[in-house]
Design a protein around this motif. Structure first.
Motif, PDB file in Angstrom:
ATOM      1  N   TYR A  21       0.829  -1.203   0.000  1.00  0.00           N
ATOM      2  CA  TYR A  21       0.000   0.000   0.000  1.00  0.00           C
ATOM      3  C   TYR A  21       0.870   1.263   0.000  1.00  0.00           C
ATOM      4  CZ  TYR A  21      -3.908   2.968   1.647  1.00  0.00           C
ATOM      5  OH  TYR A  21      -4.869   3.925   1.781  1.00  0.00           O
ATOM      6  N   ALA A  22       1.858   1.290   0.899  1.00  0.00           N
ATOM      7  CA  ALA A  22       2.639   2.515   1.101  1.00  0.00           C
ATOM      8  C   ALA A  22       3.328   3.018  -0.174  1.00  0.00           C
ATOM      9  CB  ALA A  22       3.646   2.316   2.232  1.00  0.00           C
ATOM     10  N   PRO A  23       4.165   2.206  -0.829  1.00  0.00           N
ATOM     11  CA  PRO A  23       4.886   2.755  -1.987  1.00  0.00           C
ATOM     12  C   PRO A  23       3.965   3.121  -3.155  1.00  0.00           C
ATOM     13  CG  PRO A  23       5.335   0.404  -1.752  1.00  0.00           C
ATOM     14  CD  PRO A  23       4.564   0.831  -0.531  1.00  0.00           C
ATOM     15  N   ASN A  24       2.747   2.570  -3.192  1.00  0.00           N
ATOM     16  CA  ASN A  24       1.800   2.959  -4.235  1.00  0.00           C
ATOM     17  C   ASN A  24       1.055   4.243  -3.872  1.00  0.00           C
ATOM     18  OD1 ASN A  24       1.976   1.017  -6.422  1.00  0.00           O
ATOM     19  ND2 ASN A  24       1.225  -0.511  -4.976  1.00  0.00           N
ATOM     20  N   ILE A  25       0.520   4.261  -2.652  1.00  0.00           N
ATOM     21  CA  ILE A  25      -0.310   5.404  -2.251  1.00  0.00           C
ATOM     22  C   ILE A  25       0.548   6.678  -2.120  1.00  0.00           C
ATOM     23  CG2 ILE A  25      -0.216   5.148   0.299  1.00  0.00           C
ATOM     24  CD1 ILE A  25      -3.547   5.549  -1.341  1.00  0.00           C
TER      25      ILE A  25
ATOM     26  N   VAL B 170      -1.801   0.559   8.259  1.00  0.00           N
ATOM     27  CA  VAL B 170      -3.154   0.470   7.685  1.00  0.00           C
ATOM     28  C   VAL B 170      -3.280  -0.829   6.895  1.00  0.00           C
ATOM     29  CG1 VAL B 170      -4.755   1.498   6.015  1.00  0.00           C
ATOM     30  CG2 VAL B 170      -3.419   2.973   7.558  1.00  0.00           C
ATOM     31  N   GLU B 171      -2.272  -1.085   6.044  1.00  0.00           N
ATOM     32  CA  GLU B 171      -2.300  -2.303   5.223  1.00  0.00           C
ATOM     33  C   GLU B 171      -2.261  -3.549   6.109  1.00  0.00           C
ATOM     34  OE1 GLU B 171       0.901  -2.650   2.381  1.00  0.00           O
ATOM     35  OE2 GLU B 171       0.197  -4.588   1.656  1.00  0.00           O
ATOM     36  N   TYR B 172      -1.486  -3.449   7.195  1.00  0.00           N
ATOM     37  CA  TYR B 172      -1.367  -4.609   8.084  1.00  0.00           C
ATOM     38  C   TYR B 172      -2.732  -4.970   8.670  1.00  0.00           C
ATOM     39  CZ  TYR B 172       0.414  -7.940  11.425  1.00  0.00           C
ATOM     40  OH  TYR B 172       0.645  -9.117  12.110  1.00  0.00           O
TER      41      TYR B 172
ATOM     42  N   ALA C  27     -11.430 -21.128  -1.914  1.00  0.00           N
ATOM     43  CA  ALA C  27     -11.639 -21.191  -3.363  1.00  0.00           C
ATOM     44  C   ALA C  27     -11.653 -19.824  -4.035  1.00  0.00           C
ATOM     45  CB  ALA C  27     -12.939 -21.931  -3.658  1.00  0.00           C
ATOM     46  N   GLU C  28     -12.262 -18.839  -3.361  1.00  0.00           N
ATOM     47  CA  GLU C  28     -12.449 -17.560  -4.049  1.00  0.00           C
ATOM     48  C   GLU C  28     -11.797 -16.398  -3.299  1.00  0.00           C
ATOM     49  OE1 GLU C  28     -16.272 -16.842  -5.862  1.00  0.00           O
ATOM     50  OE2 GLU C  28     -16.782 -18.970  -5.722  1.00  0.00           O
ATOM     51  N   GLU C  29     -10.588 -16.620  -2.855  1.00  0.00           N
ATOM     52  CA  GLU C  29      -9.851 -15.531  -2.213  1.00  0.00           C
ATOM     53  C   GLU C  29      -9.299 -14.599  -3.293  1.00  0.00           C
ATOM     54  OE1 GLU C  29      -6.471 -16.744   0.146  1.00  0.00           O
ATOM     55  OE2 GLU C  29      -6.071 -14.692   0.794  1.00  0.00           O
ATOM     56  N   ASN C  30      -9.362 -13.307  -3.052  1.00  0.00           N
ATOM     57  CA  ASN C  30      -8.791 -12.345  -3.994  1.00  0.00           C
ATOM     58  C   ASN C  30      -7.517 -11.742  -3.423  1.00  0.00           C
ATOM     59  OD1 ASN C  30     -10.769 -12.751  -5.879  1.00  0.00           O
ATOM     60  ND2 ASN C  30     -12.009 -10.989  -5.243  1.00  0.00           N
ATOM     61  N   VAL C  31      -6.611 -11.381  -4.333  1.00  0.00           N
ATOM     62  CA  VAL C  31      -5.365 -10.743  -3.903  1.00  0.00           C
ATOM     63  C   VAL C  31      -5.594  -9.245  -3.791  1.00  0.00           C
ATOM     64  CG1 VAL C  31      -2.908 -10.437  -4.358  1.00  0.00           C
ATOM     65  CG2 VAL C  31      -4.073 -12.481  -5.212  1.00  0.00           C
ATOM     66  N   PHE C  32      -5.360  -8.726  -2.610  1.00  0.00           N
ATOM     67  CA  PHE C  32      -5.410  -7.286  -2.351  1.00  0.00           C
ATOM     68  C   PHE C  32      -4.192  -6.898  -1.548  1.00  0.00           C
ATOM     69  CE2 PHE C  32      -9.988  -7.805  -3.222  1.00  0.00           C
ATOM     70  CZ  PHE C  32     -10.152  -6.759  -4.118  1.00  0.00           C
ATOM     71  N   PRO C  33      -3.742  -5.661  -1.633  1.00  0.00           N
ATOM     72  CA  PRO C  33      -4.312  -4.530  -2.360  1.00  0.00           C
ATOM     73  C   PRO C  33      -4.244  -4.752  -3.876  1.00  0.00           C
ATOM     74  CG  PRO C  33      -2.535  -3.828  -0.871  1.00  0.00           C
ATOM     75  CD  PRO C  33      -2.497  -5.294  -0.953  1.00  0.00           C
ATOM     76  N   MET C  34      -4.928  -3.903  -4.593  1.00  0.00           N
ATOM     77  CA  MET C  34      -4.894  -4.003  -6.038  1.00  0.00           C
ATOM     78  C   MET C  34      -5.050  -2.633  -6.676  1.00  0.00           C
ATOM     79  SD  MET C  34      -7.307  -6.232  -8.545  1.00  0.00           S
ATOM     80  CE  MET C  34      -6.890  -6.360 -10.286  1.00  0.00           C
ATOM     81  N   VAL C  35      -4.165  -2.401  -7.676  1.00  0.00           N
ATOM     82  CA  VAL C  35      -4.321  -1.216  -8.511  1.00  0.00           C
ATOM     83  C   VAL C  35      -5.072  -1.691  -9.747  1.00  0.00           C
ATOM     84  CG1 VAL C  35      -3.144   0.578  -9.822  1.00  0.00           C
ATOM     85  CG2 VAL C  35      -2.092  -0.296  -7.717  1.00  0.00           C
TER      86      VAL C  35
ATOM     87  N   SER D  54      -1.724   5.437  -7.130  1.00  0.00           N
ATOM     88  CA  SER D  54      -2.205   6.000  -5.866  1.00  0.00           C
ATOM     89  C   SER D  54      -3.699   5.737  -5.654  1.00  0.00           C
ATOM     90  CB  SER D  54      -1.896   7.501  -5.802  1.00  0.00           C
ATOM     91  OG  SER D  54      -2.366   8.128  -6.968  1.00  0.00           O
ATOM     92  N   ASP D  55      -4.350   5.175  -6.685  1.00  0.00           N
ATOM     93  CA  ASP D  55      -5.748   4.757  -6.518  1.00  0.00           C
ATOM     94  C   ASP D  55      -5.842   3.298  -6.075  1.00  0.00           C
ATOM     95  OD1 ASP D  55      -6.692   7.224  -7.247  1.00  0.00           O
ATOM     96  OD2 ASP D  55      -6.832   6.717  -9.385  1.00  0.00           O
ATOM     97  N   ILE D  56      -4.796   2.813  -5.452  1.00  0.00           N
ATOM     98  CA  ILE D  56      -4.737   1.413  -5.001  1.00  0.00           C
ATOM     99  C   ILE D  56      -5.914   1.106  -4.074  1.00  0.00           C
ATOM    100  CG2 ILE D  56      -3.140   1.999  -3.094  1.00  0.00           C
ATOM    101  CD1 ILE D  56      -1.783  -0.758  -3.710  1.00  0.00           C
ATOM    102  N   ARG D  57      -6.510  -0.063  -4.283  1.00  0.00           N
ATOM    103  CA  ARG D  57      -7.678  -0.465  -3.491  1.00  0.00           C
ATOM    104  C   ARG D  57      -7.295  -1.492  -2.439  1.00  0.00           C
ATOM    105  NH1 ARG D  57     -12.023  -2.334  -7.938  1.00  0.00           N
ATOM    106  NH2 ARG D  57     -12.844  -3.374  -6.087  1.00  0.00           N
TER     107      ARG D  57
END
Lengths: 577, 173
Positions: free
Chosen positions: A278-282, A367-369, A557-565, A572-575
């Motif tokens: 999150y940090a280096p993107n935001i 925050v990401e943690y 089965a349906e885990e998503n990888v986050f954060p995600m740009v 900086s719009d990383i979700r």
């Protein structure tokens, strides 16, 4: 014994040596320091394989199960050892099966020397059996290639290939040798190549660029260093640490730059990119200076280019002049090997610390943690999550194993949560994103770093793309540890379908085979884990097992990888969700 | 804004070089207007003259990618005002009195003449060779061929020679 040896040497020096072309291939490989070859025999390369028969005590040949396996193994070998990976294949299908690996190696700057057999020179252009125009086919996926039609030209061509593959920005090189050239007898002359008139891999360093870069660094209040694989390829890890130490600048890594700096370095603020931290993107928007060190601004790192580093000046340290201004305009380009340019820069910058600025990154990390990392690594739900497996495996190996990944969700999870102590500990297909890369690359990595533990993370999709290489592991007894994160989905495509295609899961569901039986059939130890409480013991068992091991973990089965740009958005719009 | 650029590239004389160079254009979807290649004044070194219409940003990247090829010594880019460029055109025209009159008026060189046709040669800029083609059209042009443009750089510096000298010094060192 000594006398015999010296007499032999004198004879070698004074007498003209006459070798067959195929013997010349092997002798030249030995002179180039090759110890391992990944290959597969076939019609037009048979003379070389016949010569190889007499060198089995000096050259370790790994018989793969498919030529794609050979080249990915060579890539894995090269990435961990720093030496070029060498492949030998036959003409036609043998050669074309390597094309994906060549493209992958070109994208990820991996030094590879591929020797392919070719039909006899009198058959060239006649559509002969197993003839393809391999030089033509591979022009777009190699750093350099050539065809050899005379035995006398073999040592020179191979010596040139090794020089080109390793120097400057490394890359794959193909030498296509006709069968008659392999059989022909010729005088053997070998000379190491270290100069090619038309090729200047080490452009002169421009001191003015260094001075300007130092000035920008000294003026900057919110700088961020972006560490790419150039640091590893240039063997500039110490120089990087010295630069960071003096400048006090926070640093983030690209996917391929991971492990260039230890994960516990106080100035390291994580991974860049679409699923990076999150940090280096935001904070990208806030930076007033980005110092790109041996990286190439891949679109997975930049997101929307127009908004990348929108308030920042950019210094680009890079060995390949064609990368300067290719994607992102460099206010100050610094052309050269970062091993040489970084110390010059370090000399000229003021000692500084950016404690408050780094604290801002750490706040973002917190925050990401809370939002992402803690629930990923210490989940309480019913199902095992990918992140907790990666985290526990990394811990079990005291963060000291070589990580190999395939491509997809497990790749992103592994690169997010595996930790590194040493350089050259991360092998992944970055630029090309080749599913099926992981298993053969892990084989090569283990051979390239036999003293280290090699852990592969692979999904159920990618595992089956080069599954045949389990046979190579079996035959050559290669003790790689395979962690199969099985969600019975093509997970990353499914994630995109979930987020951007209205959950229309078009052909991403996998009805998988019994991986236990497949492991058993290949003589590979196996365990399957479905419950969280069984995971630690299973990981220990895998670790303690002396040979190859397949640990299948049935994950959510349906885990998503986050954060995600999201693709096309600014970083900086990383979700976070 | 697309403009005309003249790329001159110098390479070792190696099989497949043309393909290597054109690949750079293909993957960037840039059309080549004209391309000529022949041995340069230095034995063993080939010269490519390539004319393209593209924008300034793309041309810079394109030339870097050409120069990145291991067997390419140097690649340069110029605008039309920085070079002297010419091309040759040949025309095979039906023979008639009116054509011969036109040929005399236009000072066009006659290469071959027989009962049925005349072969004409015109050297100049593309506009000039095209203009002659338009003039001849009504009389029946059986064949028309252009050589593609070749160019001489006006600059006083001989950039390739400077590069070769620099490389020679590197080798000595």
């Amino acid at each position: 014994m000594h006398t015999t040896q010296s007499t032999y040497m004198e004879k070698q020096a004074t007498q003209t040596t006459c070798f067959s072309g195929s013997k010349a291939v092997i002798e030249t490989l030995l002179r180039e320091g090759v110890d391992t070859i990944f290959g597969y025999p076939g019609g037009t390369i048979m003379p070389v394989y016949d010569a190889l028969y007499d060198y089995q005590n000096r050259l370790n040949h790994i018989l793969v199960r498919h030529e794609q396996g050979a080249i990915h193994a060579a890539q894995g070998y090269a990435r961990v050892s720093g030496k070029p990976g060498v492949c030998i294949v036959t003409s036609g299908p043998g050669a074309t099966n390597t094309v994906t690996g060549l493209a992958d190696a070109l994208m990820d700057s991996t030094p590879i020397v591929l020797i392919s057999g070719q039909v006899g020179s009198n058959f060239l252009g006649t559509d002969a059996f197993q003839e393809t125009n391999f030089v033509g086919i591979t022009q777009a996926v190699t750093k350099w290639n050539c065809q050899v039609r005379r035995a006398a030209d073999i040592p020179g061509a191979i010596a040139k290939a090794f020089y080109i593959a390793q120097s400057g920005r490394p890359g794959p090189v193909v030498i296509d040798i006709t069968k008659d050239a392999q059989q022909e007898m010729a005088e053997y002359h070998y000379q190491k190549v270290d100069f090619i008139r038309s090729y200047n891999p080490t452009p002169a360093i421009d001191r003015e660029q260094i001075a300007q870069a130092a000035k920008l660094i000294n003026l900057s209040r919110k700088p961020l260093a972006l560490i790419g694989q150039g640091v590893i390829l240039g063997r500039a890890e110490k120089e990087l640490l010295a630069f960071l130490h003096k400048s006090g600048i926070p640093a983030a890594s690209t996917l391929l730059g991971l492990s260039a700096i230890p994960s516990d370095h106080p100035q390291w603020v994580g991974m860049l990119g679409m699923h990076g931290n999150y940090a280096p993107n935001i904070k990208n928007k806030e930076c007033d200076l980005l110092i790109a060190i041996g990286m190439r601004f891949d679109d997975r790192v930049t997101g929307k280019v127009d908004e990348f580093g929108i308030n920042a000046k950019i210094i680009h340290l890079e060995i390949d002049p064609a990368e300067i201004n290719k994607i992102v305009y460099a206010d100050v380009p610094v052309i050269g090997n970062v091993k040489e340019t970084l110390p010059l820069l370090t000399e000229r910058i003021a000692r500084n610390s950016h404690e408050e600025w780094i604290a801002e990154f750490n706040a973002c990390y917190n925050v990401e943690y809370q939002e992402i990392i803690e629930p990923a690594l210490f989940p309480t739900g019913k199902h095992i999550r990918m992140g907790e497996v990666v985290h526990q495996v990394s811990e079990a190996y005291r963060h000291d194993a070589v990580l190999v990944t395939d491509v997809g969700q497990q790749q992103m999870m592994a690169s997010r949560y595996f930790r590194f102590k040493h350089s050259r500990s991360m092998v992944t297909s970055g630029g090309l994103g080749t599913m099926g890369f992981g298993l053969p690359a892990a084989i090569g990595a283990k051979i390239g770093a036999p003293q280290r533990e090699v852990c592969l993370f692979v999904g159920d999709g990618g595992f089956q793309m080069n599954l045949q290489e389990l046979g190579t592991i079996h035959q050559s007894r290669i003790p790689v540890k395979i962690v199969l994160l099985n969600n019975n989905f093509l997970g990353m495509v499914r994630q995109w379908q979930d987020l951007f295609f209205d959950k229309r899961y078009s052909f991403t569901t996998m009805n998988n085979p019994d991986f236990g039986l497949i492991a058993q059939g290949n003589g590979i130890a196996y365990q399957c884990v479905e419950k969280r409480e069984d995971l630690p013991t299973a990981i220990q068992r895998m670790k303690n097992h002396p040979g190859a091991y397949l640990l299948e973990v049935r994950v959510e089965a349906e885990e998503n990888v986050f954060p995600m740009v999201p693709a096309g958005a600014a970083v900086s719009d990383i979700r976070l969700e | 804004m697309n403009k005309e650029y003249i790329i001159t590239a110098f390479s070792e004389n190696k099989v497949g070089l043309l393909n290597q160079i054109t690949t750079v254009f293909i993957c960037r979807d840039i059309n080549i207007d004209s391309l000529t290649t022949s041995e340069s004044s230095i034995p063993g070194i080939h010269k490519f003259t390539i004319i393209v219409h593209t924008d300034p940003e793309k041309i810079e990247k394109l030339v870097k990618q050409i120069e990145k090829k291991v067997d390419v010594l140097k690649a340069f880019v110029f605008t039309p005002d920085e070079v002297v460029q010419q091309e040759i055109a040949l025309y095979k025209v039906n023979r008639s009195q009116s054509v011969e009159k036109l040929v005399r008026e236009q000072h066009v060189r006659i290469l071959e003449i027989c009962d049925e046709y005349i072969v004409l040669e015109k050297t100049g800029h593309k506009e000039e060779t095209q203009a002659l083609f338009e003039l001849l059209k009504p009389y029946g042009v059986q064949q028309f061929v252009r050589s593609g443009q070749i160019a001489i750089i006006k600059s006083k510096r001989e950039l390739l020679n400077e590069y070769l000298k620099e490389r020679e010094e590197t080798l000595k060192a």
